[in-house]
Design a protein around this motif. Structure first.
Motif, short mmCIF file in Angstrom:
data_model
loop_
_atom_site.label_atom_id
_atom_site.label_comp_id
_atom_site.label_asym_id
_atom_site.label_seq_id
_atom_site.Cartn_x
_atom_site.Cartn_y
_atom_site.Cartn_z
N LEU A 244 -8.14 -12.51 7.93
CA LEU A 244 -8.07 -11.80 6.66
C LEU A 244 -7.44 -10.42 6.82
O LEU A 244 -6.69 -9.96 5.95
CB LEU A 244 -9.47 -11.68 6.06
N LEU A 245 -7.71 -9.76 7.93
CA LEU A 245 -7.14 -8.43 8.17
C LEU A 245 -5.62 -8.48 8.21
O LEU A 245 -4.93 -7.68 7.56
CB LEU A 245 -7.68 -7.86 9.47
N VAL A 246 -5.08 -9.44 8.95
CA VAL A 246 -3.63 -9.58 9.04
C VAL A 246 -3.04 -9.99 7.69
O VAL A 246 -2.02 -9.46 7.24
CB VAL A 246 -3.25 -10.61 10.12
N SER A 247 -3.71 -10.93 7.03
CA SER A 247 -3.18 -11.45 5.77
C SER A 247 -3.14 -10.39 4.68
O SER A 247 -2.18 -10.31 3.92
CB SER A 247 -4.02 -12.64 5.31
N LEU A 248 -4.18 -9.56 4.61
CA LEU A 248 -4.17 -8.55 3.55
C LEU A 248 -3.07 -7.51 3.79
O LEU A 248 -2.51 -6.96 2.83
CB LEU A 248 -5.55 -7.90 3.40
N VAL A 249 -2.75 -7.25 5.06
CA VAL A 249 -1.67 -6.31 5.35
C VAL A 249 -0.32 -6.91 4.97
O VAL A 249 0.51 -6.27 4.29
CB VAL A 249 -1.67 -5.90 6.83
N THR A 250 -0.08 -8.17 5.38
CA THR A 250 1.23 -8.78 5.15
C THR A 250 1.42 -9.26 3.72
O THR A 250 2.55 -9.25 3.22
CB THR A 250 1.43 -9.96 6.11
N GLU A 251 0.34 -9.68 3.06
CA GLU A 251 0.46 -10.25 1.72
C GLU A 251 0.13 -9.28 0.60
O GLU A 251 0.55 -9.49 -0.55
CB GLU A 251 -0.46 -11.48 1.58
N LEU A 252 -0.59 -8.20 0.89
CA LEU A 252 -0.98 -7.25 -0.14
C LEU A 252 -0.36 -5.87 0.07
O LEU A 252 0.33 -5.35 -0.80
CB LEU A 252 -2.51 -7.12 -0.21
N VAL A 253 -0.58 -5.28 1.24
CA VAL A 253 -0.19 -3.89 1.44
C VAL A 253 1.32 -3.74 1.61
O VAL A 253 1.95 -2.93 0.91
CB VAL A 253 -0.93 -3.29 2.66
N GLU A 254 1.92 -4.47 2.53
CA GLU A 254 3.34 -4.31 2.78
C GLU A 254 4.21 -4.59 1.54
O GLU A 254 5.10 -3.80 1.22
CB GLU A 254 3.78 -5.19 3.96
N PRO A 255 3.97 -5.70 0.81
CA PRO A 255 4.77 -5.91 -0.41
C PRO A 255 4.54 -4.81 -1.45
O PRO A 255 5.48 -4.46 -2.18
CB PRO A 255 4.27 -7.27 -0.92
N SER A 256 3.34 -4.28 -1.52
CA SER A 256 3.04 -3.24 -2.50
C SER A 256 3.77 -1.94 -2.16
O SER A 256 4.25 -1.24 -3.06
CB SER A 256 1.53 -2.98 -2.56
N ARG B 49 -3.20 -4.44 -5.96
CA ARG B 49 -3.23 -5.11 -4.66
C ARG B 49 -3.76 -4.18 -3.57
O ARG B 49 -4.58 -4.59 -2.73
CB ARG B 49 -1.83 -5.60 -4.30
N CYS B 50 -3.29 -2.94 -3.58
CA CYS B 50 -3.72 -2.01 -2.53
C CYS B 50 -5.19 -1.61 -2.70
O CYS B 50 -5.91 -1.43 -1.71
CB CYS B 50 -2.83 -0.76 -2.54
N PHE B 51 -5.64 -1.46 -3.95
CA PHE B 51 -7.06 -1.17 -4.19
C PHE B 51 -7.92 -2.30 -3.64
O PHE B 51 -8.93 -2.07 -2.95
CB PHE B 51 -7.31 -0.97 -5.68
N ALA B 52 -7.52 -3.54 -3.93
CA ALA B 52 -8.25 -4.70 -3.43
C ALA B 52 -8.24 -4.73 -1.91
O ALA B 52 -9.25 -5.01 -1.26
CB ALA B 52 -7.66 -5.98 -4.00
N ALA B 53 -7.07 -4.43 -1.33
CA ALA B 53 -6.96 -4.43 0.13
C ALA B 53 -7.89 -3.39 0.75
O ALA B 53 -8.52 -3.64 1.78
CB ALA B 53 -5.52 -4.16 0.54
N GLY B 54 -7.99 -2.23 0.13
CA GLY B 54 -8.88 -1.19 0.64
C GLY B 54 -10.33 -1.63 0.62
O GLY B 54 -11.08 -1.38 1.58
N ALA B 55 -10.74 -2.30 -0.44
CA ALA B 55 -12.11 -2.79 -0.53
C ALA B 55 -12.39 -3.84 0.54
O ALA B 55 -13.46 -3.85 1.17
CB ALA B 55 -12.37 -3.38 -1.92
N VAL B 56 -11.41 -4.70 0.80
CA VAL B 56 -11.60 -5.74 1.80
C VAL B 56 -11.64 -5.14 3.20
O VAL B 56 -12.45 -5.54 4.04
CB VAL B 56 -10.47 -6.80 1.70
N GLU C 12 6.60 -1.76 -0.72
CA GLU C 12 8.01 -1.98 -1.06
C GLU C 12 8.25 -1.87 -2.56
O GLU C 12 9.34 -1.46 -2.98
CB GLU C 12 8.44 -3.37 -0.57
N GLU C 13 7.24 -2.22 -3.37
CA GLU C 13 7.40 -2.22 -4.81
C GLU C 13 7.00 -0.91 -5.47
O GLU C 13 7.33 -0.67 -6.63
CB GLU C 13 6.57 -3.36 -5.43
N SER C 14 6.27 -0.07 -4.77
CA SER C 14 5.77 1.17 -5.37
C SER C 14 5.97 2.32 -4.38
O SER C 14 6.46 2.13 -3.28
CB SER C 14 4.29 1.03 -5.72
N ALA C 15 5.62 3.51 -4.82
CA ALA C 15 5.73 4.68 -3.96
C ALA C 15 4.66 4.62 -2.88
O ALA C 15 3.51 4.23 -3.13
CB ALA C 15 5.59 5.95 -4.78
N LEU C 16 5.02 5.03 -1.68
CA LEU C 16 4.09 4.99 -0.56
C LEU C 16 2.82 5.80 -0.83
O LEU C 16 1.71 5.30 -0.57
CB LEU C 16 4.78 5.49 0.71
#
Length: 233
Positions: free
Chosen positions: A43-55, A186-193, A57-61
């Motif tokens: 889950l740790l790897v997946s949330l980084v690759t599927e939630l954080v990294e795409p986010s 996505r990033c808020f959810a990733a932070g909670a996870v 790219e789509e929004s401001a860092l």
């Protein structure tokens, strides 16, 4: 719609399978710890690759990182309240913690399904499935003390329904939302996870299986990258 229905069924079904395993089956502490550690690594790897990294790219860092921190802070505060007011080892506390973890996960899953096909969400759905299964098994095993098996199974069924609703809400109500808003969610959810992994998942895994928890976590990381490759990441 079919992709969403199948994914929600698979992910939430893990709660029911895990709960039934914990209630009616035998779950050795070492095996439980191994499975939890493996699920946490995936889950740790997946949330980084599927939630954080795409986010990012789509929004401001700065926005993405602020949302990530906010998700972790909110989870930590509510988790602290659960420990103080309900009790970390009580059935209600366990169920509340897993629900708090699962709602942002499934909301993010629903967001990830917007405009995506089944292969693109396989990594995230698979990792959440792996996480839900051992968590539900361990939680149900502890909750059955002082409760009937039917009552415990009913509580987990209600939790599965709630998490399914979160995924559906995330998918249906956020269609057409701006990429910046979706990235923030996505990033808020990733932070909670991430916070739940640090406070709930890995400590429990190490407690139950301290000799093999590290290997199990690494195995989960390998599995997550395999799922990510399956999703075309």
């Amino acid at each position: 719609m079919l992709t969403m229905a199948i994914t929600v069924l698979v992910v939430s079904g893990a709660l029911m399978i895990g709960a039934a395993w914990g209630i009616y089956g035998r779950l050795r502490p070492g095996l439980e710890g191994f499975l939890i550690a493996m699920a946490g690594g995936a889950l740790l790897v997946s949330l980084v690759t599927e939630l954080v990294e795409p986010s990012i790219e789509e929004s401001a860092l700065p926005v993405a990182l602020a949302a990530l921190a906010a998700g972790a802070i909110v989870f930590a505060l509510v988790d602290y309240w659960i420990d103080e007011k309900i009790g970390a080892d009580s059935g209600g506390g366990l169920l509340a913690a897993i629900t708090l973890d699962g709602v942002p996960e499934n909301l993010a899953l629903g967001v990830a399904l917007i405009g995506a096909g089944a292969p693109e969400v396989a990594a995230l759905a698979g990792s959440i499935f792996l996480s839900n299964l051992p968590e539900a098994a361990g939680g149900a095993r502890e909750m059955k003390e002082g409760r009937s098996k039917a009552a415990v199974l009913g509580l987990w069924a209600a939790t599965a329904a709630l998490l399914s609703a979160a995924a559906i809400v995330g998918n249906l109500l956020l269609v057409g939302a701006s990429p910046h808003l979706l990235a923030t969610i996505r990033c808020f959810a990733a932070g909670a996870v991430v916070a739940s992994l640090a406070t709930e998942v890995f400590p429990k895994a190490y407690k139950e299986d301290r000799n093999w928890a590290g290997i199990a976590t690494a195995l989960g990381v390998v599995l997550a990258f395999a799922l990510d490759a399956l999703g075309g990441g």
